[in-house]
Design a protein around this motif. Structure first.
Motif, short mmCIF file in Angstrom:
data_model
loop_
_atom_site.label_atom_id
_atom_site.label_comp_id
_atom_site.label_asym_id
_atom_site.label_seq_id
_atom_site.Cartn_x
_atom_site.Cartn_y
_atom_site.Cartn_z
N LYS A 1 30.48 44.75 46.04
CA LYS A 1 31.55 43.85 45.66
C LYS A 1 31.66 43.76 44.15
N VAL A 2 30.52 43.67 43.48
CA VAL A 2 30.52 43.60 42.02
C VAL A 2 31.12 44.86 41.43
N SER A 3 30.69 46.00 42.00
CA SER A 3 31.21 47.28 41.50
C SER A 3 32.72 47.34 41.68
N LYS A 4 33.19 46.88 42.85
CA LYS A 4 34.62 46.92 43.14
C LYS A 4 35.39 45.97 42.23
N SER A 5 34.78 44.82 41.91
CA SER A 5 35.48 43.85 41.07
C SER A 5 35.64 44.34 39.64
N HIS B 1 46.94 47.25 42.44
CA HIS B 1 45.52 46.86 42.53
C HIS B 1 45.37 45.34 42.56
N PHE B 2 46.02 44.66 41.63
CA PHE B 2 45.92 43.21 41.57
C PHE B 2 46.57 42.55 42.78
N ALA B 3 47.69 43.10 43.23
CA ALA B 3 48.39 42.52 44.39
C ALA B 3 47.50 42.55 45.63
N GLY B 4 46.80 43.67 45.83
CA GLY B 4 45.89 43.77 46.97
C GLY B 4 44.74 42.79 46.88
N LYS B 5 44.15 42.68 45.70
CA LYS B 5 43.02 41.76 45.51
C LYS B 5 43.44 40.31 45.68
N ILE B 6 44.58 39.96 45.11
CA ILE B 6 45.04 38.57 45.17
C ILE B 6 45.41 38.19 46.60
N ALA B 7 46.05 39.09 47.32
CA ALA B 7 46.39 38.82 48.73
C ALA B 7 45.13 38.57 49.54
N GLU B 8 44.09 39.37 49.27
CA GLU B 8 42.81 39.20 49.98
C GLU B 8 42.17 37.86 49.62
N GLU B 9 42.19 37.52 48.35
CA GLU B 9 41.60 36.25 47.91
C GLU B 9 42.34 35.04 48.48
N GLN B 10 43.69 35.14 48.54
CA GLN B 10 44.51 34.02 49.00
C GLN B 10 44.64 33.98 50.52
N GLY B 11 44.20 35.04 51.19
CA GLY B 11 44.31 35.10 52.65
C GLY B 11 45.75 35.23 53.12
N LYS C 1 52.11 41.88 49.30
CA LYS C 1 53.54 42.01 49.00
C LYS C 1 53.79 43.29 48.23
N GLN C 2 54.93 43.89 48.51
CA GLN C 2 55.35 45.07 47.78
C GLN C 2 56.21 44.64 46.59
N PHE C 3 56.19 45.48 45.56
CA PHE C 3 57.04 45.27 44.38
C PHE C 3 58.11 46.35 44.37
N TRP D 1 53.34 42.80 26.62
CA TRP D 1 52.10 42.24 27.15
C TRP D 1 51.14 41.86 26.02
N THR D 2 51.41 40.73 25.39
CA THR D 2 50.53 40.28 24.30
C THR D 2 49.16 39.85 24.83
N GLY D 3 49.10 39.43 26.10
CA GLY D 3 47.82 39.02 26.71
C GLY D 3 47.14 40.12 27.48
N ASN D 4 47.75 41.33 27.47
CA ASN D 4 47.14 42.52 28.05
C ASN D 4 46.86 42.39 29.55
N ILE D 5 45.76 43.00 30.03
CA ILE D 5 45.46 43.07 31.46
C ILE D 5 45.34 41.67 32.06
N ARG D 6 44.72 40.77 31.31
CA ARG D 6 44.50 39.40 31.82
C ARG D 6 45.84 38.73 32.10
N GLU D 7 46.79 38.92 31.19
CA GLU D 7 48.12 38.34 31.38
C GLU D 7 48.82 38.96 32.58
N LEU D 8 48.71 40.29 32.72
CA LEU D 8 49.35 40.98 33.84
C LEU D 8 48.85 40.44 35.17
N ARG D 9 47.55 40.25 35.28
CA ARG D 9 47.01 39.74 36.53
C ARG D 9 47.57 38.36 36.86
N ASN D 10 47.66 37.49 35.86
CA ASN D 10 48.22 36.16 36.07
C ASN D 10 49.67 36.22 36.52
N VAL D 11 50.42 37.12 35.91
CA VAL D 11 51.84 37.26 36.27
C VAL D 11 51.98 37.78 37.70
#
Length: 387
Positions: A134-138, A325-335, A339-341, A354-364
């Motif tokens: 799990k750590v490796s995957k995260s 990648h983020f969509a799959g992880k977030i859907a799993e976390e939220q149960g 969703k497709q984009f 993207w001034t906040g880079n990867i961290r901002e993208l994940r939040n969005v």
């Protein structure tokens, strides 16, 4: 249900062991083998949670069974069964990796306690393996852009060595991820990965955090405490935001890197450490050196290998992969269902600044999954991703 194999050439002893364990719990599935060779065949063909193995047996003795089993299935705990004259050998088997031994005739309480403890340990080993996966995957590194491929190639070359690495890049670009990958692909992967955020620790506490302290070194030092260098021994110490470290702490870090030893705050006793240091910063350390805020000699110690992590704006081609990648992880976390984009939504995200880079993208992405339609549209991006 726990699957247990009993390898014992004396039928009477074997029956007693099976009877005791079957009466102890209906969660034990028991199998028998009448000699070492047969027992090893069972182990090769089946998965067991525990093996009870006699030491003195014809064809193949218990020591040989243990040694061969450790080669093919090292996670299986072994409890050795020793006769009166086998105690020295039983102790030897523990050095070879056996969990414990019991003497003949088996004492009921000792047998059951040892079996329970061995099964608990097996469960912990399995949980640790799952956790490591799990750590490796995260910390998976996602992207196919030339910039990311270049970093991945650099990690493959650098990780197996003990060379120190300095990772640079803006906030949110994934510097910590790079540090984790260097550790996981190194010979130290089985050792600890200890992270210190130098910017989050007050300057008066950073030395204690890194090097530990002895009781009475300062007002709140009520007992001896190991620092991060000691905790990371035989592993990797990740010094994040190293540019925010005080000059006095920098001097001590320099000594630790030069001499491979540290001393706790309030002590003059040296402690040897074997630590690989990986550092990261979002600052221009060359400018910090010019301004007298960072030691040049420490910079050269840390920057044996330099890895610059690009901003998300410099690797826009990776955005669709990152979104997926983020969509799959977030859907799993939220149960919730993934969703497709839409293509237009992805194109819109690629045009974003993207001034906040990867961290901002994940939040969005998380915001769009929660607030957007069944398929995230261009309109959703315009509505919910705007600043």
């Amino acid at each position: 249900m726990s699957k247990i194999l009993v390898i014992e050439d004396e039928a009477a002893i074997r029956r007693v062991l099976v009877k005791i364990l079957s009466e102890e719990s209906d969660q034990y599935q028991l199998e028998e083998a009448e000699n070492g060779s047969s027992g090893l065949d069972h182990i090769k063909k089946n998965d067991y949670d525990l093996v009870l193995c006699d030491i003195k047996m014809p064809k193949m003795d218990g020591v040989e069974v243990l040694q061969e089993a450790r080669k093919i299935k090292p996670e299986i705990p072994f409890i050795m069964i020793s006769g009166h004259g086998d105690l020295d050998t039983a102790v030897q088997t523990m050095r070879l990796g056996a969990f414990d031994y019991i003497s003949k005739p088996p004492d009921l309480n000792r047998l059951l306690t040892t079996v329970r403890n061995a099964l608990d340990r097996k469960e912990l080993v399995v949980e640790n393996k799952i956790l490591k996966k799990k750590v490796s995957k995260s910390f998976e590194m996602v992207g196919e852009s030339p910039e990311i491929k270049s970093i991945q190639e650099m990690i493959e070359k650098v990780a197996p060595t003990d060379a120190r690495v300095l990772i640079t890049g803006s906030n949110g670009t994934g510097k910590e991820l790079v540090a984790h990958w260097i550790h996981q692909k190194s010979a130290r992967a089985a050792g600890p990965f200890i992270e210190v955020n130098c910017a989050a620790i007050p300057s008066e506490l950073i030395e204690s955090e890194l090097f530990g302290h002895v009781k009475g070194a300062f007002t709140s030092a009520v007992k001896d405490r190991a620092g991060k260098f000691e905790t990371a021994n035989n592993g990797t110490l990740f010094l994040d935001e190293i540019g925010d470290m005080s000059l006095s702490a920098q001097a001590k870090v320099l000594r630790a890197l030069q001499e491979n030893k540290i001393s706790r705050v309030g002590s003059d006793k040296d402690i040897k450490v074997d630590v690989r240091v990986v550092a990261a910063t979002n600052k221009d350390l060359q400018k910090e050196i010019e301004d007298g805020k960072f030691r040049e000699d420490l910079y050269h110690r840390l920057a044996v290998i330099l890895i610059k992590v690009p901003s998300l704006n410099d690797r826009r081609d990776d955005i669709p992969l990152l979104v997926s990648h983020f969509a799959g992880k977030i859907a799993e976390e939220q149960g919730i269902s993934p969703k497709q984009f839409s293509k237009k939504a992805l194109a819109k995200l690629q045009d974003y600044n993207w001034t906040g880079n990867i961290r901002e993208l994940r939040n969005v992405v998380e915001r769009l999954i929660i607030l957007g339609g069944k398929e995230v549209s261009e309109e959703d991006v315009e509505l919910f991703a705007s600043k």
